[in-house]
Scaffold this active site. Structure first.
Site, PDB file in Angstrom:
ATOM      1  N   GLU A   1       0.858  -1.181   0.000  1.00  0.00           N
ATOM      2  CA  GLU A   1       0.000   0.000   0.000  1.00  0.00           C
ATOM      3  C   GLU A   1       0.894   1.231   0.000  1.00  0.00           C
ATOM      4  OE1 GLU A   1      -3.919   1.831   2.249  1.00  0.00           O
ATOM      5  OE2 GLU A   1      -2.759   0.286   3.267  1.00  0.00           O
TER       6      GLU A   1
ATOM      7  N   CYS B   1      -6.761   0.883   3.069  1.00  0.00           N
ATOM      8  CA  CYS B   1      -7.611   2.074   3.116  1.00  0.00           C
ATOM      9  C   CYS B   1      -7.421   2.939   1.881  1.00  0.00           C
ATOM     10  CB  CYS B   1      -7.286   2.871   4.377  1.00  0.00           C
ATOM     11  SG  CYS B   1      -7.694   2.013   5.915  1.00  0.00           S
TER      12      CYS B   1
ATOM     13  N   ASN C   1     -12.338  -3.244   1.532  1.00  0.00           N
ATOM     14  CA  ASN C   1     -11.288  -3.297   2.545  1.00  0.00           C
ATOM     15  C   ASN C   1     -11.840  -2.767   3.863  1.00  0.00           C
ATOM     16  OD1 ASN C   1      -8.289  -3.264   3.468  1.00  0.00           O
ATOM     17  ND2 ASN C   1      -9.048  -1.215   3.963  1.00  0.00           N
ATOM     18  N   GLU C   2     -11.815  -3.599   4.879  1.00  0.00           N
ATOM     19  CA  GLU C   2     -12.290  -3.239   6.217  1.00  0.00           C
ATOM     20  C   GLU C   2     -13.682  -2.616   6.146  1.00  0.00           C
ATOM     21  OE1 GLU C   2      -9.290  -0.978   8.270  1.00  0.00           O
ATOM     22  OE2 GLU C   2      -7.945  -2.696   8.440  1.00  0.00           O
TER      23      GLU C   2
END
Length: 647
Positions: free
Chosen positions: A50, A242, A363-364
């Site tokens: 990331e 994120c 994602n999450e």
């Protein structure tokens, strides 16, 4: 200096192994029974990439100019302009007649006379590192209007002295054109600077100002790339995180913005607080996975911006564009060159398909808003590409109500694999190494997409690495359920970071692996093909009211080498004496090796000044049998490879 595994060739001395009959104090007995085993996922240990902590821009991406396209929110970020004495000139950021629709801003100088000059300078990220004898390619898109003059390119040192100079021609047309020149640097300069001296008069405009070292691989910095190679990852999860979600849907990660010529990629502000040039985009990530021999695992936005930061939800009746993006990517990665997006891959120089198998959606994410959107992706992908494995996102929490709800929904709705994330204190990891023992073998598989031990101060200490290693022994024993696992985050650049701890630290010229890096490296290089049944006696101890294991272990077998692999983590200060008993049906050759990671204190860590304070030490062993004793040092991770004739 690059971290390495040291190999010491020694005789397997009596100080290490004693006959059991003369030992008075044995702490544990380890029994190994190779007749009972289960397969290990060959892609168990991977890397999660990331662009956080400037992992890409200012990091793996070798571009040395900061804000080369003037697309940052502060259009002049990274740049300074000096007007020579007597020079009558002005400068501004313009957007009329840009290079293209994705690159809409550029710098323009309006110089009234040729009495002086304009100096435009950029010092990259903490200076521009230059290596003597190496070549650097300078390039820029330039457009002139009634301009009469020339542009000098200078690489200068810390004192402002010019190291090397080149001149770009004075015939600049009123159409954007790319100009480039190769600069051979005569001497080292750690904190260099790029300066453009604009001479003459008229209107001159510049965009995509670049300085790229010729030593790069698809735009990637070789020393950081080598650190990834050393890990031998089974998979590469990218580009986030994120980062994929964005602060809002407007700045979420869209893969189509990241491919093609550099000037056509749409630079983007990311939720970690800085801009991405997308010099490394989806195509480069796929090339990187291929180069590393790793399974590519791309993650896509589910039509939801970051829920932790207050989500923006794409209306359900306009979700088609997000779903189509994923379908187009699969065609881009796997499709025939006769297909529209497969033809694009061919155009970029890769006719062969990348054979992507896994696709992550979200994602999450959590809750009904995510579940109903995931269902749309799930149906569309499976209808067209039934062979694709779709990863379902778990919430940020790794236990509790929302976590349990996610698992319940996943089991009820045909989810194949769930992406868990665990950031926890070392004590939690030591208490939960049997977490996956309890998982339903028939339920969805697990990708532990992000995990790390967060000790006090969030430092990369030996203590954190010990806890992670202990957890990893549980991952190995349960790799029929946990198919993939990756430490996170991957990179950190001091002075430009948003998150600690991290696996690899770097600056302009140096890089080192943390103790956690060496754990990942050693565990993956000693993974094995099958988990062998084993047990340890008298494992539990009480520390400040909590129960822990005295030792953490796994046992596996490598078919290619014929090695029985025993991993043992001793996270406590005292040495532990263990009697190892291997079933007599296993024929040992008496040859092997031992690799140990330890240090004098659990709070020790590697640094730029001492990058090899904690590294694996490998020792060649000999003359042992199916029954021997071994002392596992306090605060250590030990891997024994015992060669066999056969199981």
């Amino acid at each position: 200096m690059k971290p390495r595994i040291l190999i010491l060739i020694v005789v397997f001395m009596a100080v290490l192994f004693f006959p059991a009959s003369i030992l008075a104090d044995i702490d544990h007995v380890m029994t190994v029974n190779p007749s009972s085993f289960s397969p290990i996922s060959p892609i168990l240990y991977g890397i999660f990439f990331e662009d956080i902590n400037h992992a890409v821009d200012g990091g793996l991406y070798a571009e040395l100019v900061r804000n080369r396209s003037f697309e940052h929110t502060d259009r002049m970020e990274g740049w300074s302009v000096i007007l020579d004495k007597g020079c009558k000139a002005s400068f501004s950021i313009k957007s009329e007649r840009p290079v293209n629709g994705n690159n809409t801003h550029y710098l323009s100088f309006d110089i009234e006379s040729d009495d002086g000059c304009v100096i435009l300078a950029n010092n990259g990220y903490d200076g521009i590192p230059l290596v003597g004898g190496e070549n650097y390619t300078f390039s820029s898109l330039i457009r002139g209007y009634e301009y009469n003059g020339e542009i000098e390119i200078h690489l200068i040192d810390e004192q402002g002295n010019s190291i090397i100079t080149a001149v770009l021609g004075s015939d600049f047309d009123d159409l954007w054109e790319k100009y480039s020149v190769i600069l051979e640097v005569p001497e080292d300069c750690q904190y260099g600077r790029l300066a453009l001296i604009v001479k003459g008069s008229g209107l001159i405009s510049l965009d995509m100002i670049s300085l790229l070292p010729d030593k790069n691989w698809h735009g990637m910095r070789p020393d950081l790339l080598e650190m990834l190679e050393e890990l031998r990852p089974g998979f590469l999860r990218f580009p986030g995180g994120c980062l994929v979600e964005g602060d809002s849907l407007e700045n979420s990660y869209r893969w189509k913005d990241t491919i093609g010529p550099a000037e056509e990629r749409r630079a983007n502000y990311n939720l970690w607080g800085y801009h991405q040039s997308y010099g490394i985009g989806f195509f480069e990530y796929l090339l990187l996975a291929e180069y590393l021999g790793a399974e590519p695992v791309p993650i896509f936005n589910a039509g939801i911006s970051c829920q932790v930061r207050g989500a923006e939800y794409c209306p359900m009746n306009t979700m088609d564009v997000w779903i189509q993006d994923v379908l187009d990517f699969i065609e881009f990665a796997n499709g025939s060159v006769e297909s529209p997006w497969g033809a694009k891959r061919f155009e970029l120089g890769h006719p062969e398909p990348f054979n992507v198998t896994y696709i992550g959606i979200g994602n999450e994410n959590w809750g009904n808003e995510y579940h109903e959107r995931f269902t749309l992706f799930q149906k569309a992908i499976k209808d067209r590409y039934p062979e694709i494995v779709i990863l379902f996102s778990g919430p940020p929490s790794y236990e509790g109500a929302s976590f349990n709800r996610a698992w319940r929904w996943a089991r009820q709705n045909g989810v194949e694999m769930l992406d868990e994330h665990i950031y926890a204190v070392p004590e939690w990891m030591l208490r939960n190494t049997e977490r996956y023992d309890k998982y339903d073998r028939e339920g969805p598989k697990v990708m532990l997409g992000e995990y790390a031990a967060h000790e006090a101060g969030r430092r990369n200490t030996l203590q954190a690495a010990l806890a992670e290693a202990a957890l990893m022994t549980g991952l190995e024993r349960n790799s029929d359920v946990v198919i993939m696992a990756a430490y996170a985050p991957l990179f950190n650049r001091p002075g430009w970071s948003q998150w600690t701890p991290d696996l690899i630290w770097f600056d302009n010229t140096r890089v080192y692996g943390t103790p956690s890096y060496h754990v990942q490296k050693v565990f993956n290089r000693n993974l094995g093909d099958i988990i062998v049944d084993s047990s340890l006696t008298d494992e539990d101890i009480e520390v400040i009211g909590y129960w822990f294991k005295s030792l953490y272990h796994s046992c596996s077998f490598d078919y290619e080498t014929g090695d029985l692999i025993i991993k043992v983590v001793n996270p406590w200060p005292g040495d532990k004496e263990v009697l190892v008993e291997i079933n007599e049906t296993t024929k040992l050759t008496g040859k092997g090796e031992m690799t140990v990671i330890t240090s004098s204190s659990i709070f020790d860590e590697n640094t730029f000044d001492d990058p090899e304070k904690i590294i694996p030490i490998t020792t060649v062993l000999s003359d042992f049998s199916n029954r021997f004793t071994f002392t596992f040092e306090g605060n250590s991770i030990t891997v024994l490879r015992l060669n066999t004739w056969s199981l």
